[in-house]
Write a protein that holds these residues in place. Structure first.
Motif, PDB file in Angstrom:
ATOM      1  N   GLU A  63      -5.915  -8.032   5.824  1.00  0.00           N
ATOM      2  CA  GLU A  63      -5.919  -8.212   7.281  1.00  0.00           C
ATOM      3  C   GLU A  63      -4.493  -8.387   7.810  1.00  0.00           C
ATOM      4  O   GLU A  63      -4.138  -7.822   8.849  1.00  0.00           O
ATOM      5  CB  GLU A  63      -6.774  -9.422   7.652  1.00  0.00           C
ATOM      6  CG  GLU A  63      -6.963  -9.566   9.139  1.00  0.00           C
ATOM      7  CD  GLU A  63      -7.928 -10.692   9.509  1.00  0.00           C
ATOM      8  OE1 GLU A  63      -8.076 -10.926  10.718  1.00  0.00           O
ATOM      9  OE2 GLU A  63      -8.508 -11.329   8.614  1.00  0.00           O
ATOM     10  N   ILE A  64      -3.674  -9.143   7.091  1.00  0.00           N
ATOM     11  CA  ILE A  64      -2.279  -9.331   7.498  1.00  0.00           C
ATOM     12  C   ILE A  64      -1.550  -7.994   7.496  1.00  0.00           C
ATOM     13  O   ILE A  64      -0.823  -7.665   8.440  1.00  0.00           O
ATOM     14  CB  ILE A  64      -1.579 -10.349   6.574  1.00  0.00           C
ATOM     15  CG1 ILE A  64      -2.160 -11.746   6.788  1.00  0.00           C
ATOM     16  CG2 ILE A  64      -0.067 -10.343   6.797  1.00  0.00           C
ATOM     17  CD1 ILE A  64      -1.769 -12.757   5.718  1.00  0.00           C
ATOM     18  N   GLY A  65      -1.751  -7.197   6.446  1.00  0.00           N
ATOM     19  CA  GLY A  65      -1.126  -5.882   6.371  1.00  0.00           C
ATOM     20  C   GLY A  65      -1.544  -4.987   7.533  1.00  0.00           C
ATOM     21  O   GLY A  65      -0.718  -4.256   8.093  1.00  0.00           O
ATOM     22  N   CYS A  66      -2.812  -5.066   7.901  1.00  0.00           N
ATOM     23  CA  CYS A  66      -3.304  -4.253   9.024  1.00  0.00           C
ATOM     24  C   CYS A  66      -2.687  -4.702  10.345  1.00  0.00           C
ATOM     25  O   CYS A  66      -2.371  -3.874  11.204  1.00  0.00           O
ATOM     26  CB  CYS A  66      -4.828  -4.310   9.092  1.00  0.00           C
ATOM     27  SG  CYS A  66      -5.649  -3.385   7.776  1.00  0.00           S
ATOM     28  N   LYS A  67      -2.504  -5.999  10.510  1.00  0.00           N
ATOM     29  CA  LYS A  67      -1.873  -6.501  11.736  1.00  0.00           C
ATOM     30  C   LYS A  67      -0.415  -6.043  11.817  1.00  0.00           C
ATOM     31  O   LYS A  67       0.046  -5.631  12.884  1.00  0.00           O
ATOM     32  CB  LYS A  67      -1.958  -8.022  11.794  1.00  0.00           C
ATOM     33  CG  LYS A  67      -3.356  -8.527  12.095  1.00  0.00           C
ATOM     34  CD  LYS A  67      -3.414 -10.037  12.115  1.00  0.00           C
ATOM     35  CE  LYS A  67      -4.838 -10.504  12.393  1.00  0.00           C
ATOM     36  NZ  LYS A  67      -4.934 -11.965  12.416  1.00  0.00           N
ATOM     37  N   ILE A  68       0.286  -6.111  10.696  1.00  0.00           N
ATOM     38  CA  ILE A  68       1.675  -5.634  10.664  1.00  0.00           C
ATOM     39  C   ILE A  68       1.703  -4.142  10.988  1.00  0.00           C
ATOM     40  O   ILE A  68       2.507  -3.681  11.804  1.00  0.00           O
ATOM     41  CB  ILE A  68       2.319  -5.901   9.293  1.00  0.00           C
ATOM     42  CG1 ILE A  68       2.495  -7.409   9.068  1.00  0.00           C
ATOM     43  CG2 ILE A  68       3.661  -5.174   9.162  1.00  0.00           C
ATOM     44  CD1 ILE A  68       2.864  -7.783   7.640  1.00  0.00           C
ATOM     45  N   ALA A  69       0.820  -3.378  10.351  1.00  0.00           N
ATOM     46  CA  ALA A  69       0.779  -1.929  10.570  1.00  0.00           C
ATOM     47  C   ALA A  69       0.461  -1.585  12.019  1.00  0.00           C
ATOM     48  O   ALA A  69       1.048  -0.658  12.587  1.00  0.00           O
ATOM     49  CB  ALA A  69      -0.251  -1.293   9.636  1.00  0.00           C
TER      50      ALA A  69
ATOM     51  N   LEU B 145     -10.651  -1.605   9.627  1.00  0.00           N
ATOM     52  CA  LEU B 145      -9.316  -1.735  10.213  1.00  0.00           C
ATOM     53  C   LEU B 145      -8.394  -0.632   9.701  1.00  0.00           C
ATOM     54  O   LEU B 145      -7.637  -0.034  10.474  1.00  0.00           O
ATOM     55  CB  LEU B 145      -8.710  -3.106   9.891  1.00  0.00           C
ATOM     56  CG  LEU B 145      -9.431  -4.344  10.433  1.00  0.00           C
ATOM     57  CD1 LEU B 145      -8.758  -5.618   9.916  1.00  0.00           C
ATOM     58  CD2 LEU B 145      -9.481  -4.327  11.940  1.00  0.00           C
ATOM     59  N   LEU B 146      -8.463  -0.347   8.403  1.00  0.00           N
ATOM     60  CA  LEU B 146      -7.639   0.716   7.815  1.00  0.00           C
ATOM     61  C   LEU B 146      -8.006   2.076   8.396  1.00  0.00           C
ATOM     62  O   LEU B 146      -7.138   2.895   8.699  1.00  0.00           O
ATOM     63  CB  LEU B 146      -7.798   0.724   6.293  1.00  0.00           C
ATOM     64  CG  LEU B 146      -7.211  -0.468   5.548  1.00  0.00           C
ATOM     65  CD1 LEU B 146      -7.713  -0.502   4.110  1.00  0.00           C
ATOM     66  CD2 LEU B 146      -5.688  -0.435   5.587  1.00  0.00           C
ATOM     67  N   SER B 147      -9.296   2.316   8.562  1.00  0.00           N
ATOM     68  CA  SER B 147      -9.756   3.583   9.141  1.00  0.00           C
ATOM     69  C   SER B 147      -9.250   3.730  10.578  1.00  0.00           C
ATOM     70  O   SER B 147      -8.810   4.816  10.985  1.00  0.00           O
ATOM     71  CB  SER B 147     -11.285   3.651   9.100  1.00  0.00           C
ATOM     72  OG  SER B 147     -11.751   4.869   9.611  1.00  0.00           O
TER      73      SER B 147
END
Length: 122
Positions: free
Chosen positions: A19-25, A61-63
Motif C-alpha cells: 500500500e505504501i508503494g502504491c501511494k508513492i507511485a 491499486l496496482l491495476s
C-alpha cells in the motif's frame, strides 16, 4: 521526464509495504514515469480475488496504477514457483489487468533507466 522504480518483495498481508508503494507511485505518476516490480512473495499482490478486511486490496491499486500509466511487472520465476503462469504476452489470467509477468532482465532494465529506485522489503 524522470523515472522511478519501486521494488516490492513482501506478500500482500505481511506488511503495509504494498500500500505504501502504491501511494508513492500514485504521487510520482504526476511528475515522472513509474515502474513497479513484484518480486518474491509480492507476486501474490497481483492475484485477483483477495478480500482483505484490514488492508487495502493492493492488486486493485496496482491495476489502477497500470491504467494510469505505471508499468507493473511480476517476476516470472517467482510467479511460476507460486503457481501463476502467463501466456507468451505476459498476461496471467489470475492477475489483475495491467500487471504482466516478465523476467528479471526487465527489472535490470527498469533499474538502469531509473533516476531513483525504492525497494520496500521486510
Amino acid at each position: 521526464m524522470k523515472t522511478i522504480t519501486i521494488i516490492l518483495t513482501d506478500g500482500p498481508y505481511i506488511s503495509e509495504y504494498g500500500e505504501i508503494g502504491c501511494k508513492i507511485a500514485s504521487q510520482a505518476l504526476r511528475m515522472s514515469h513509474v515502474n513497479i516490480f513484484l518480486y518474491l512473495d509480492a507476486v501474490h499482490m497481483a492475484h485477483r480475488g483477495h478480500k482483505p478486511s484490514l488492508f487495502a486490496e493492493v492488486g486493485r491499486l496496482l491495476s489502477d496504477l497500470a491504467e494510469r500509466g505505471a508499468r507493473v511487472r511480476a517476476c516470472a520465476r517467482c510467479s511460476a514457483a507460486r503457481g501463476y503462469l502467463a501466456g507468451e504476452d505476459g498476461i496471467c489470467p489470475d492477475f489483475y489487468q495491467g500487471i504482466k509477468i516478465t523476467s528479471l532482465y526487465d527489472l535490470a532494465g527498469m533499474i538502469e533507466e531509473s533516476d531513483r529506485v525504492i525497494a520496500l522489503s521486510g
